[in-house]
Write a protein that holds these residues in place. Structure first.
Motif, mmCIF file in Angstrom:
data_model
loop_
_atom_site.group_PDB
_atom_site.id
_atom_site.type_symbol
_atom_site.label_atom_id
_atom_site.label_comp_id
_atom_site.label_asym_id
_atom_site.label_seq_id
_atom_site.Cartn_x
_atom_site.Cartn_y
_atom_site.Cartn_z
ATOM 1 N N PHE A 108 0.108 106.680 70.742
ATOM 2 C CA PHE A 108 1.005 105.623 71.743
ATOM 3 C C PHE A 108 2.326 105.962 71.539
ATOM 4 O O PHE A 108 3.164 106.055 72.398
ATOM 5 C CB PHE A 108 0.242 104.537 72.101
ATOM 6 C CG PHE A 108 1.107 103.453 72.638
ATOM 7 C CD1 PHE A 108 0.556 102.985 73.775
ATOM 8 C CD2 PHE A 108 2.075 102.614 71.922
ATOM 9 C CE1 PHE A 108 1.147 102.116 74.537
ATOM 10 C CE2 PHE A 108 2.838 101.791 73.000
ATOM 11 C CZ PHE A 108 2.267 101.343 74.324
ATOM 12 N N CYS A 148 7.556 95.342 79.691
ATOM 13 C CA CYS A 148 6.668 95.863 79.069
ATOM 14 C C CYS A 148 6.625 95.463 77.340
ATOM 15 O O CYS A 148 7.569 95.371 76.933
ATOM 16 C CB CYS A 148 6.709 97.360 79.140
ATOM 17 S SG CYS A 148 5.396 98.236 77.883
ATOM 18 N N VAL A 149 5.434 94.792 76.806
ATOM 19 C CA VAL A 149 5.493 94.463 75.458
ATOM 20 C C VAL A 149 4.763 95.530 74.576
ATOM 21 O O VAL A 149 4.248 95.254 73.497
ATOM 22 C CB VAL A 149 4.722 92.991 75.501
ATOM 23 C CG1 VAL A 149 5.589 92.023 76.099
ATOM 24 C CG2 VAL A 149 3.473 93.360 76.132
ATOM 25 N N ASN A 150 4.627 96.931 75.185
ATOM 26 C CA ASN A 150 3.936 97.816 74.278
ATOM 27 C C ASN A 150 2.384 97.453 73.758
ATOM 28 O O ASN A 150 2.244 97.988 72.659
ATOM 29 C CB ASN A 150 4.967 98.316 73.143
ATOM 30 C CG ASN A 150 6.315 98.616 73.608
ATOM 31 O OD1 ASN A 150 6.454 99.226 74.820
ATOM 32 N ND2 ASN A 150 7.328 98.155 72.717
ATOM 33 N N CYS A 151 1.798 96.977 74.724
ATOM 34 C CA CYS A 151 0.450 96.433 73.985
ATOM 35 C C CYS A 151 -0.543 97.538 74.151
ATOM 36 O O CYS A 151 -1.633 97.458 73.573
ATOM 37 C CB CYS A 151 -0.040 95.189 74.947
ATOM 38 S SG CYS A 151 -0.373 95.606 76.713
ATOM 39 N N CYS A 153 -2.491 98.143 76.860
ATOM 40 C CA CYS A 153 -3.798 97.970 77.741
ATOM 41 C C CYS A 153 -3.755 98.835 78.809
ATOM 42 O O CYS A 153 -5.053 99.132 79.215
ATOM 43 C CB CYS A 153 -3.513 96.451 78.152
ATOM 44 S SG CYS A 153 -3.840 95.070 76.803
ATOM 45 N N CYS A 154 -2.862 99.029 79.236
ATOM 46 C CA CYS A 154 -2.872 100.048 80.522
ATOM 47 C C CYS A 154 -3.448 101.483 80.139
ATOM 48 O O CYS A 154 -4.234 102.140 80.623
ATOM 49 C CB CYS A 154 -1.341 100.329 80.918
ATOM 50 S SG CYS A 154 -0.217 100.882 79.720
ATOM 51 N N ALA A 171 1.997 103.530 79.899
ATOM 52 C CA ALA A 171 2.919 102.956 79.313
ATOM 53 C C ALA A 171 4.078 103.866 79.029
ATOM 54 O O ALA A 171 5.419 103.181 79.445
ATOM 55 C CB ALA A 171 2.382 102.426 78.054
ATOM 56 N N CYS A 214 -2.537 95.420 83.180
ATOM 57 C CA CYS A 214 -1.425 94.835 82.723
ATOM 58 C C CYS A 214 -1.074 93.523 82.523
ATOM 59 O O CYS A 214 -1.292 92.880 83.579
ATOM 60 C CB CYS A 214 -0.176 95.870 83.292
ATOM 61 S SG CYS A 214 1.081 95.321 82.319
ATOM 62 N N PRO A 215 -1.103 93.069 81.426
ATOM 63 C CA PRO A 215 -0.890 91.566 81.268
ATOM 64 C C PRO A 215 0.326 91.164 81.480
ATOM 65 O O PRO A 215 0.674 89.738 81.543
ATOM 66 C CB PRO A 215 -1.500 91.261 79.761
ATOM 67 C CG PRO A 215 -1.136 92.544 79.145
ATOM 68 C CD PRO A 215 -1.225 93.736 79.934
ATOM 69 N N LYS A 216 1.360 91.980 81.668
ATOM 70 C CA LYS A 216 2.618 91.461 82.179
ATOM 71 C C LYS A 216 3.406 91.744 83.435
ATOM 72 O O LYS A 216 4.537 91.558 83.612
ATOM 73 C CB LYS A 216 3.685 92.026 81.171
ATOM 74 C CG LYS A 216 3.343 91.741 79.411
ATOM 75 C CD LYS A 216 3.451 90.192 79.033
ATOM 76 C CE LYS A 216 4.788 89.795 78.900
ATOM 77 N NZ LYS A 216 5.045 88.584 78.536
ATOM 78 N N VAL A 218 3.803 94.353 84.681
ATOM 79 C CA VAL A 218 4.835 95.429 84.581
ATOM 80 C C VAL A 218 4.429 96.701 85.881
ATOM 81 O O VAL A 218 5.186 97.463 86.472
ATOM 82 C CB VAL A 218 4.782 96.473 83.536
ATOM 83 C CG1 VAL A 218 5.348 97.845 83.680
ATOM 84 C CG2 VAL A 218 5.099 95.651 82.181
ATOM 85 N N PRO A 220 2.397 99.797 85.898
ATOM 86 C CA PRO A 220 3.095 101.003 85.787
ATOM 87 C C PRO A 220 2.681 102.127 86.837
ATOM 88 O O PRO A 220 3.398 102.986 86.905
ATOM 89 C CB PRO A 220 1.963 101.340 84.300
ATOM 90 C CG PRO A 220 1.575 100.156 83.875
ATOM 91 C CD PRO A 220 1.302 99.302 84.936
HETATM 92 S S1 SF4 Z 1 -0.327 97.028 79.783
HETATM 93 FE FE1 SF4 Z 1 1.839 96.669 80.669
HETATM 94 S S2 SF4 Z 1 2.597 95.605 78.832
HETATM 95 FE FE2 SF4 Z 1 0.907 96.882 77.975
HETATM 96 S S3 SF4 Z 1 1.823 98.564 77.344
HETATM 97 FE FE3 SF4 Z 1 1.161 98.876 79.532
HETATM 98 S S4 SF4 Z 1 2.748 98.379 80.988
HETATM 99 FE FE4 SF4 Z 1 3.288 97.591 78.905
#
Ligand code: SF4
Ligand code: SF4
Ligand code: FES
Length: 347
Positions: A108, A148-151, A153-154, A171, A214-216, A218, A220
Motif C-alpha cells: 500500500f 483520506c486517512v490512508n486506511c 478500506c478502498c 487510495a 471509503c469511511p471518509k 473520499v 476514490p
Molecule cells: S478508504 Fe478512503 S480514507 Fe481509506 S485509504 Fe481509501 S480513500 Fe483513503
C-alpha cells in the motif's frame, strides 16, 4: 449489551486459519474496536489487530465485517447486537495477512510513494514572509481527496486489484489527484504521465466499491475519473480507455448517438478491428451488434451539441466538470436531508 462475533484468526507460524467465536458484555456505545479491546483484555490476549486514535483519524483499524471493509472505531455494535446478528470479522482484502486482523501495508505504501505525494511548486514562491494563498474555489477541486486517512478500506474492496495486484489502486490514485488538483503544484503533466502507466488510472473497472466502502467520503473512483478527464484535457490520451472516452464524446456531439460499432476502430485501430471482425459478425447474427453505423443524426442532437459547447465555454472540461457535478449532487443531498429533518420535526 451482549455482543457475539466470530473472528478469522491466522497464525503465521503454523499457517493455520480458524474461525473463532467470542461473546462479551460491552457498553451500549461500544464500537467494533471497543469490543475487540474487551476480547483482548478479558478473553484472549493473543488476538492481533491495529489501532491508535479510536476516532477515525489515524486509519489504523481497517478490517472486514461480513466481507465488507470498515473502520472498527467507526462501527457501532448496538444495532447489530440488538438484531441478534453475529458478524464475521476478518482481515482486509488485497493485502497479505501478517496475523489475525493485521495486514502488511508495505505494498500500500509503495504505491502511495509512487504517486510522489508531496507538493512540487517548481519556481512558484509565496509572497515574502507569507504562505501560499489558495482560494476556496481552488480547494474545492481536492477537498474530498484531502480527507483520506490512508486506511486501505478502498484497496481491500478493489476489483481491479484482485485481478491485477500491480494496479496503483484507489487510495494511491486519490492521493495522486490530491496533488494534480492542487493549484500550487507545477508537475501536473509529469504526474499524469506517470499515472497513465499500464497499471494506472485506466485499469480501474469502475465497480465503485471503493466509493461505497471509503469511511471518509473520499470517493476514490471519482478522483480517478478526475485524473482521466485531466489526462485527456492535457493531451495524454494514448491509452485505450482515454480513446474510448473521447470517442463517446465525439460520437454524441456529431450525431447524438453512441455509435458503438465505430468504437473499436477508433480505440484499438484498424488491425485490431480486422482481427475482431469474425466475432463482430457472430454478435450481429444474434442481433447483439450493428455492423454499419447509424446513417442519420438523432432528432435532438443540437441539445447534445449545446451541452458540449456550454462545458467548453465555461472551461469545465477536465476535473472541473466532475467537481461541478459533485457540488450539484451535494446540494441535492443537502436539500433532501433538510426536507426530511423538517418533516420529522413537524410531526
Ligand atoms: S478508504 Fe478512503 S480514507 Fe481509506 S485509504 Fe481509501 S480513500 Fe483513503
Ligand atoms: S472503482 Fe476502480 S479503483 Fe474503485 S474499487 Fe472498483 S476497480 Fe478499484
Ligand atoms: S483507530 Fe484510528 S481510525 Fe480507527
Amino acid at each position: 449489551m451482549d455482543v457475539a462475533l466470530k473472528i478469522w484468526r491466522y497464525d503465521p507460524e503454523s499457517g493455520e486459519r480458524e474461525l473463532k467465536r467470542y461473546e462479551v458484555d460491552a457498553p451500549d456505545w461500544a464500537t467494533l474496536l471497543d469490543v475487540l479491546d474487551l476480547i483482548k483484555d478479558r478473553m484472549d490476549g493473543t488476538l492481533a489487530y491495529r489501532k491508535s486514535c479510536r476516532m477515525m483519524i489515524c486509519g489504523s483499524c481497517g478490517m472486514r465485517m461480513d466481507g465488507a471493509a470498515v473502520l472498527a472505531c467507526k462501527t457501532r455494535m448496538y444495532e447489530i447486537a440488538g438484531a441478534g446478528h453475529e458478524p464475521v470479522i476478518s482481515a482486509m482484502g488485497n493485502l497479505p495477512i501478517v496475523k489475525d486482523l493485521v495486514v502488511d501495508m508495505d505494498p500500500f505504501w509503495a504505491k502511495m510513494r509512487a504517486m510522489k505525494p508531496w507538493l512540487e511548486p517548481g519556481y512558484l514562491e509565496p509572497e515574502e514572509e507569507r504562505e501560499f494563498r489558495v482560494s476556496q474555489a481552488q480547494m474545492n477541486v481536492i477537498q474530498k481527496e484531502a480527507l483520506c486517512v490512508n486506511c486501505g478500506c478502498c484497496v481491500s474492496e478493489c476489483n481491479a486489484m484482485e485481478s491485477s495486484p500491480e494496479f496503483f489502486g484507489p487510495a494511491a490514485l486519490a492521493k495522486g489527484m490530491r496533488f494534480v488538483g492542487d493549484a500550487r503544484d507545477q508537475q501536473t503533466v509529469e504526474r499524469l504521465e506517470a499515472y497513465n502507466d499500464e497499471h494506472g488510472i485506466w485499469e480501474c473497472t469502475r465497480c465503485y466499491f471503493c466509493n461505497e466502502r471509503c469511511p471518509k467520503g473520499v470517493d476514490p473512483r471519482d478522483a480517478i475519473a478526475k485524473l482521466g478527464a485531466e489526462s485527456v484535457k492535457n493531451g495524454i490520451d494514448r491509452d485505450m480507455g482515454a480513446k474510448h472516452a473521447k470517442w463517446f464524446v465525439s460520437s454524441a456531439k456529431t450525431t447524438g448517438w453512441l455509435r458503438e460499432e465505430e468504437l473499436i476502430p477508433h480505440t484499438q485501430g484498424i488491425v485490431s478491428t480486422i482481427r475482431q471482425m469474425k466475432f463482430a459478425m457472430r454478435l450481429a447474427s444474434h442481433g447483439k451488434a450493428r455492423l454499419l453505423p447509424i446513417p442519420h443524426t438523432a432528432k435532438d442532437v443540437n441539445e447534445a451539441r449545446r451541452l458540449y459547447n456550454i462545458v467548453k465555454q465555461q472551461g469545465r472540461d477536465g476535473a472541473a466538470g466532475i467537481v461541478q457535478g459533485e457540488k450539484a449532487l451535494s446540494r441535492i443531498e443537502f436539500a433532501e436531508e433538510t426536507a426530511e429533518r423538517e418533516a420529522e420535526e413537524a410531526e
